[in-house]
Design a protein around this motif. Structure first.
Motif, PDB file in Angstrom:
ATOM      1  N   LYS B  22       1.419  -1.175  -0.183  1.00 18.01           N
ATOM      2  CA  LYS B  22       0.065  -0.141  -0.007  1.00 18.01           C
ATOM      3  C   LYS B  22       1.025   1.319  -0.150  1.00 18.01           C
ATOM      4  O   LYS B  22       0.908   2.076  -0.312  1.00 18.01           O
ATOM      5  N   HIS B  23       2.134   1.280   0.843  1.00 20.65           N
ATOM      6  CA  HIS B  23       3.387   2.354   0.709  1.00 20.65           C
ATOM      7  C   HIS B  23       4.068   1.952   0.238  1.00 20.65           C
ATOM      8  O   HIS B  23       4.419   3.021   0.669  1.00 20.65           O
ATOM      9  N   ARG B  24       4.702   1.569  -0.130  1.00 22.43           N
ATOM     10  CA  ARG B  24       5.578   0.875  -0.673  1.00 22.43           C
ATOM     11  C   ARG B  24       5.876  -0.380  -2.100  1.00 22.43           C
ATOM     12  O   ARG B  24       4.862  -0.194  -2.454  1.00 22.43           O
ATOM     13  N   PRO B  25       6.903   0.330  -2.655  1.00 23.04           N
ATOM     14  CA  PRO B  25       7.072  -0.249  -3.771  1.00 23.04           C
ATOM     15  C   PRO B  25       6.925  -1.973  -3.877  1.00 23.04           C
ATOM     16  O   PRO B  25       7.948  -1.943  -2.940  1.00 23.04           O
ATOM     17  N   PRO B  26       7.300  -2.547  -4.529  1.00 20.75           N
ATOM     18  CA  PRO B  26       7.192  -3.947  -4.853  1.00 20.75           C
ATOM     19  C   PRO B  26       8.980  -4.231  -3.986  1.00 20.75           C
ATOM     20  O   PRO B  26       8.873  -5.214  -3.652  1.00 20.75           O
ATOM     21  N   TYR B  27       9.560  -3.906  -4.781  1.00 21.43           N
ATOM     22  CA  TYR B  27      11.032  -4.047  -4.499  1.00 21.43           C
ATOM     23  C   TYR B  27      12.166  -3.477  -3.209  1.00 21.43           C
ATOM     24  O   TYR B  27      12.513  -3.987  -3.063  1.00 21.43           O
ATOM     25  N   MET B  28      10.798  -3.092  -2.482  1.00 18.47           N
ATOM     26  CA  MET B  28      11.004  -2.364  -1.365  1.00 18.47           C
ATOM     27  C   MET B  28      10.702  -3.096  -0.042  1.00 18.47           C
ATOM     28  O   MET B  28      10.798  -3.022   0.908  1.00 18.47           O
ATOM     29  N   LEU B  29      10.416  -4.379  -0.456  1.00 16.76           N
ATOM     30  CA  LEU B  29       9.459  -5.586   0.766  1.00 16.76           C
ATOM     31  C   LEU B  29      10.898  -6.183   1.304  1.00 16.76           C
ATOM     32  O   LEU B  29      11.678  -6.394   0.968  1.00 16.76           O
ATOM     33  N   PRO B  30      10.411  -6.215   2.581  1.00 11.19           N
ATOM     34  CA  PRO B  30      11.759  -6.617   4.149  1.00 11.19           C
ATOM     35  C   PRO B  30      11.529  -7.584   3.406  1.00 11.19           C
ATOM     36  O   PRO B  30      11.005  -8.697   3.226  1.00 11.19           O
ATOM     37  N   ILE B  31      12.754  -8.415   3.694  1.00 13.43           N
ATOM     38  CA  ILE B  31      13.070 -10.068   2.890  1.00 13.43           C
ATOM     39  C   ILE B  31      14.221 -10.269   4.762  1.00 13.43           C
ATOM     40  O   ILE B  31      15.334  -9.134   4.764  1.00 13.43           O
ATOM     41  N   GLY B  32      14.515 -11.745   4.890  1.00 10.96           N
ATOM     42  CA  GLY B  32      15.770 -12.331   5.255  1.00 10.96           C
ATOM     43  C   GLY B  32      15.688 -11.730   6.522  1.00 10.96           C
ATOM     44  O   GLY B  32      17.280 -11.864   6.769  1.00 10.96           O
ATOM     45  N   GLY B  33      15.057 -11.033   7.476  1.00 10.09           N
ATOM     46  CA  GLY B  33      15.180 -10.751   8.931  1.00 10.09           C
ATOM     47  C   GLY B  33      15.917  -9.225   8.281  1.00 10.09           C
ATOM     48  O   GLY B  33      15.879  -8.465   9.721  1.00 10.09           O
ATOM     49  N   ARG B  34      16.499  -8.746   7.372  1.00  9.02           N
ATOM     50  CA  ARG B  34      16.933  -7.243   8.207  1.00  9.02           C
ATOM     51  C   ARG B  34      17.094  -6.691   6.740  1.00  9.02           C
ATOM     52  O   ARG B  34      17.328  -5.613   6.429  1.00  9.02           O
ATOM     53  N   TYR B  35      16.747  -6.687   5.292  1.00  8.48           N
ATOM     54  CA  TYR B  35      16.886  -6.864   3.844  1.00  8.48           C
ATOM     55  C   TYR B  35      15.752  -5.915   3.139  1.00  8.48           C
ATOM     56  O   TYR B  35      14.133  -6.132   4.083  1.00  8.48           O
ATOM     57  N   ARG B  36      15.646  -5.403   1.890  1.00  9.00           N
ATOM     58  CA  ARG B  36      15.112  -5.164   1.641  1.00  9.00           C
ATOM     59  C   ARG B  36      15.210  -6.055   0.084  1.00  9.00           C
ATOM     60  O   ARG B  36      16.511  -6.418   0.083  1.00  9.00           O
ATOM     61  N   ALA B  54      22.125   2.418 -10.923  1.00  3.81           N
ATOM     62  CA  ALA B  54      21.040   3.635 -11.474  1.00  3.81           C
ATOM     63  C   ALA B  54      19.785   2.939 -11.263  1.00  3.81           C
ATOM     64  O   ALA B  54      19.492   2.046 -11.955  1.00  3.81           O
ATOM     65  N   VAL B  55      18.739   3.482 -10.215  1.00  7.37           N
ATOM     66  CA  VAL B  55      17.835   2.824  -9.557  1.00  7.37           C
ATOM     67  C   VAL B  55      16.467   4.156 -10.588  1.00  7.37           C
ATOM     68  O   VAL B  55      16.634   4.842 -10.356  1.00  7.37           O
ATOM     69  N   TYR B  56      15.468   3.514 -11.295  1.00  5.16           N
ATOM     70  CA  TYR B  56      14.545   3.486 -11.837  1.00  5.16           C
ATOM     71  C   TYR B  56      12.683   3.392 -11.005  1.00  5.16           C
ATOM     72  O   TYR B  56      12.471   2.503 -10.812  1.00  5.16           O
ATOM     73  N   THR B  57      13.638   4.608  -9.944  1.00  3.20           N
ATOM     74  CA  THR B  57      12.204   4.163  -8.753  1.00  3.20           C
ATOM     75  C   THR B  57      10.533   3.123  -9.206  1.00  3.20           C
ATOM     76  O   THR B  57      10.458   3.096  -8.028  1.00  3.20           O
ATOM     77  N   GLY B  58      10.505   4.420  -9.922  1.00  5.79           N
ATOM     78  CA  GLY B  58       9.032   4.285 -10.460  1.00  5.79           C
ATOM     79  C   GLY B  58       8.377   4.862  -8.807  1.00  5.79           C
ATOM     80  O   GLY B  58       8.701   5.664  -8.380  1.00  5.79           O
ATOM     81  N   GLU B  59       6.785   4.748  -9.074  1.00  7.14           N
ATOM     82  CA  GLU B  59       6.517   5.329  -7.180  1.00  7.14           C
ATOM     83  C   GLU B  59       6.294   5.330  -6.398  1.00  7.14           C
ATOM     84  O   GLU B  59       6.847   3.917  -6.448  1.00  7.14           O
ATOM     85  N   LYS B  60       5.650   5.811  -4.577  1.00  6.28           N
ATOM     86  CA  LYS B  60       5.510   5.704  -4.196  1.00  6.28           C
ATOM     87  C   LYS B  60       7.351   5.593  -2.901  1.00  6.28           C
ATOM     88  O   LYS B  60       7.688   4.271  -2.638  1.00  6.28           O
ATOM     89  N   ILE B  61       7.855   6.554  -3.835  1.00  8.61           N
ATOM     90  CA  ILE B  61       8.921   6.340  -3.236  1.00  8.61           C
ATOM     91  C   ILE B  61       9.791   6.661  -1.916  1.00  8.61           C
ATOM     92  O   ILE B  61      10.718   6.704  -1.788  1.00  8.61           O
ATOM     93  N   ARG B  62       9.040   7.062  -1.279  1.00  2.00           N
ATOM     94  CA  ARG B  62       9.085   7.780  -0.001  1.00  2.00           C
ATOM     95  C   ARG B  62      10.707   6.490   1.315  1.00  2.00           C
ATOM     96  O   ARG B  62      11.454   6.770   1.708  1.00  2.00           O
ATOM     97  N   SER B  63       9.668   5.252   0.281  1.00  2.00           N
ATOM     98  CA  SER B  63      10.550   4.180   2.180  1.00  2.00           C
ATOM     99  C   SER B  63      11.958   4.088   0.934  1.00  2.00           C
ATOM    100  O   SER B  63      12.861   3.915   1.337  1.00  2.00           O
ATOM    101  N   THR B  64      12.318   4.537  -0.208  1.00  5.07           N
ATOM    102  CA  THR B  64      13.066   4.434  -1.398  1.00  5.07           C
ATOM    103  C   THR B  64      13.771   5.022  -1.186  1.00  5.07           C
ATOM    104  O   THR B  64      15.112   4.406  -0.701  1.00  5.07           O
TER     105      THR B  64
END
Lengths: 378, 374
Positions: B22-36, B54-64
């Motif tokens: 809802k508030h983060r892009p899929p690539y910012m999903l937390p994984i493995g206890g401490r990572y995105r 170079a990262v093409y961030t897409g939208e909802k990029i606050r967490s990025t």
């Protein structure tokens, strides 16, 4: 802290020979502590959390690992454009090279650094104490009393007072006498080796002390007693909280164990006064099926299949099947092999305890230090 | 590897992660206890010596923005090269301003200025420790204009239907990419990762925008496959394709398997992420933890089994957590029971409350969510 600029000078050159094999390769401030830190992290983090923007680190004994650990100070936000962290090793000059011969001499040799940063106050810290302290409180007290030097003291149990440098004070906390390791203490206020000086006064006495041939150039033994004799305003500030000088293998082990005690300890989990350290970038630790864990601290990158009770496990430690670790401090990268048992021990970095080996008994009251050099019993 | 730009393309993925995104892009999903998720892609690039990312961030990029910042955890805060973040620019000139090809074209200057001759494009939702150095060597020595990275996937139960299926001839040259419908037990899965010569990349983008024949670079490249030499490189390691809630949940729990976690966490270099300066995790007398990954800064008094526990989580006495993912700073109070669930950051399960999902559809508690008894 801008209007009352403080520069901290952190003494980190000591060997700490009573820690034996733990300081064979590194200075005492670089000895691992509390699952993920090195001892110096506490003083450095206190300084950073207190908002002190300039800090000099005085190194001498085997500084390589300490230098690597500190780097340019980015872990403590000391990588700054103005101010920041400076590592101050001994150096050569026109009249040859000199080692730092005492705590006061180490500061004397760096008068140029202090003149350049131009502080109003200089805070002398020791890199081998475990505590959390807001140095602003010490500074406020120093200002309130219009003191020339203010010494942080804490109450120690009366029966232990004769092991410390005792500070005798009057009702207004003014220091009237220093009593180094007194047989019959008049007081139980022990000096913590943390001093807040007014820089002008400190500068004057560093030069006087340097010129004094009979001096050992030590703050506790020479500079402070001389200042007191000559009638300077000196006060003691009473610190309340956890503080430990990890001088011996036993006290090192005890201070680690204190972290598992709900009452006698530092709260490492508070977010408002974090202890910072160099980031190792390791994944979380894994607790396997069949593992048993009670009252213990475990750091990142560990793989635990065996049993751990009342222990501090540093990073990347492997504890294999049917191995048992009780009341012990296990430094990074150790391996406790199948069926081995470790009791009341401090195991130095990278040591492998062979399958089936047994060290100590749960209740034998001894502390075992296990390193490349073998087993030492204290 | 100074000659290659690492380009992380993050669009072209459906958002099927429910409340977790809802508030983060899929690539910012937390994984493995401490990572995105994106930490794996960036770390792998950096560990193979690529220093322009170079990262093409897409939208909802606050967490990025908060997470990547100036790239310091990856040593990408550099005077030369380093990390470049490209938030979306919606330029009405383009036929489809959201397409990756429009985004690439809008940053033409970045490509023109760089001295690098090659580009590696990868997608952060495909998690794998591809040996980039070796793949790059293959790409250069084969003299191809583009090399697409694939893995051979054994899929007897059709779990990987709808993934890209890549067809290559006997010489390893590309025939085409289609959709896997599960007609073969083993297929070549295109990992959304390719090496391409920079001049070819720019040529294709310009031409495709002028003609208006494609939205995505992949489409444009495939439409011109006869004009260029394009081959395939097989990557042999473990691959997780994180495309919906179920695959996200499984990818996390797969890290409990020793062979998978040691490959993804350690092989070819460790994974870097933003440090939180947490102390070690404290286990009390009443704790019992089996087959779980536990990050730092936790205080654990209850029971944990088959789960991933992120940084700074508190688990109370007699609480039971099974086959679940508990994200950063969540609190599980005394006696709460959590089975087959995902707790997003800062959520709180109150005393005695219980939640359960199924192993295919985990129960999700939103960020800052509270669950009380009854």
């Amino acid at each position: 802290m801008n209007e009352n600029k403080v520069v901290a000078m952190l003494l980190a050159g000591g060997q700490g020979s009573r820690l034996k094999a733990l300081t064979k390769k590194v200075a005492k401030p670089a000895v691992p502590f509390g699952g993920k830190y090195r001892i110096i992290d506490f003083a450095l983090s206190n300084a950073a959390n207190s908002g002190i923007s300039d800090i000099g680190i005085l190194t001498q004994y085997k500084p390589y690992l300490l230098n690597t650990h500190i780097g340019i100070g980015s872990s403590w936000d000391y990588d700054r454009n103005t101010g920041g962290l400076r590592i101050l090793p001994p150096f050569t000059s026109e009249d040859g090279g000199r080692w730092y011969t005492g705590t006061a001499n180490a500061i004397y040799e760096n008068i140029d650094y202090l003149d350049e940063t131009d502080p109003e106050y200089v805070l002398i810290l020791s890199g081998d104490h475990i505590y959390k302290m807001d140095y602003n409180e010490l500074l406020s007290f120093h200002l309130e009393k219009e003191s020339d030097v203010t010494i942080a003291v804490m109450e120690v149990p009366w029966e232990e007072a004769s092991r410390f440098g005792i500070v005798n004070i009057d009702d207004s906390n003014k220091i009237v006498e220093f009593d180094e390791k007194p047989e019959v203490p008049k007081n139980n206020m022990a000096s913590m080796g943390i001093y807040m000086f007014s820089w002008a006064k400190l500068r004057e006495y560093l030069i006087l002390d340097y010129e004094d041939q009979s001096s050992e150039h030590d703050f506790g033994k020479n500079v402070l007693p001389r200042m007191l004799n000559e009638g300077n305003a000196m006060y003691a500030w009473n610190f309340k909280g956890y503080w430990k000088d990890v001088g011996t293998v036993r006290s090192y082990w005890e201070a680690n164990m204190d972290l598992l005690d709900d009452e006698a300890t530092l709260n490492l989990y508070g977010r408002d006064w974090r202890i910072f350290t160099r980031n190792r970038n390791l994944p979380p630790h894994y607790m396997a099926r069949g593992s048993v864990i009670n009252n213990s601290l475990v750091n990142e990158g560990c793989y635990i299949i065996g049993e751990v009770n009342n222990s501090i496990i540093f990073s990347e430690v492997t504890i294999k099947k049917d191995a048992k670790v009780n009341n012990s401090v296990i430094h990074p990268k150790c391996v406790i092999e199948e069926g081995a048992e470790v009791n009341n021990a401090v195991v130095a970095e990278g040591v492998v305890i062979k399958a089936g080996d047994k060290i100590g008994q749960v209740d034998d009251g001894k502390i075992y230090l296990i390193s490349e050099e073998g087993i030492m019993i204290e | 590897m100074e000659k290659c730009i690492g380009l992380i393309s993050t669009n072209n993925i459906d958002n099927r992660f429910g409340p977790l995104c809802k508030h983060r892009p899929p690539y910012m999903l937390p994984i493995g206890g401490r990572y995105r998720l994106i930490d794996f892609a960036i770390s792998n690039l950096v560990n193979h010596g690529i220093s322009t990312v170079a990262v093409y961030t897409g939208e909802k990029i606050r967490s990025t923005m908060d997470h990547l910042g100036n790239g310091k955890p990856w040593d990408l805060n550099r005077r030369f090269n380093g990390l470049f973040l490209f938030p979306p620019v919606l330029d009405e000139r383009y036929k489809n301003p959201y397409s990756d090809i429009a985004q690439y074209h809008s940053t033409e200057a970045f490509f023109n200025q760089g001295k690098e001759k090659y580009i590696l494009i990868m997608h952060p939702n495909i998690l794998s420790k591809v040996n980039i150095s070796e793949a790059f060597k293959f790409f250069k020595e084969s003299g191809a204009d583009a090399t697409l990275v694939y893995n051979r996937r054994f899929d007897p139960f059709g779990e990987y239907i709808n993934l890209d299926k890549m067809h290559i001839d006997k010489e390893g040259n590309l025939i085409d990419i289609g959709l896997n419908l599960g007609t073969e037990k083993t297929f070549n899965h295109y990992m959304d990762m390719l090496f391409v010569k920079k001049e070819v990349f720019m040529e294709i983008i310009k031409e495709s925008i002028e003609i208006g024949d494609a939205n995505y670079f992949k489409e444009a490249l495939l439409a011109r496959k006869h004009l260029y030499k394009i081959n395939g490189y097989e990557s042999k390691g473990h691959v997780e394709v994180i495309r919906d809630l179920r695959t996200y949940y499984e990818a996390n729990l797969n890290l409990l398997k020793r062979d998978i976690s040691s490959e993804l966490f350690f092989e070819g270099g460790t994974i870097y992420t933003k440090s939180k300066d947490e102390p070690s995790t404290l286990y009390s007398e009443s704790s019992s933890v089996q087959n779980s990954l536990i990050a730092n800064g936790c205080i654990i008094e209850g029971q944990v089994e088959g789960s991933i526990i992120f940084r700074g989580v508190k688990i109370g006495k007699n609480a039971i957590i099974k086959n679940s993912i508990v994200m950063q700073k969540s609190v599980v109070e005394d006696g709460a029971i959590i089975v087959n669930s995902i707790l997003d950051k800062y959520s709180r399960i109150h005393k005695g409350a219980s939640i359960a999902g199924s192993s295919l559809v985990p129960y999700v508690v939103e960020k800052y969510g509270h669950v009380t008894k009854d």
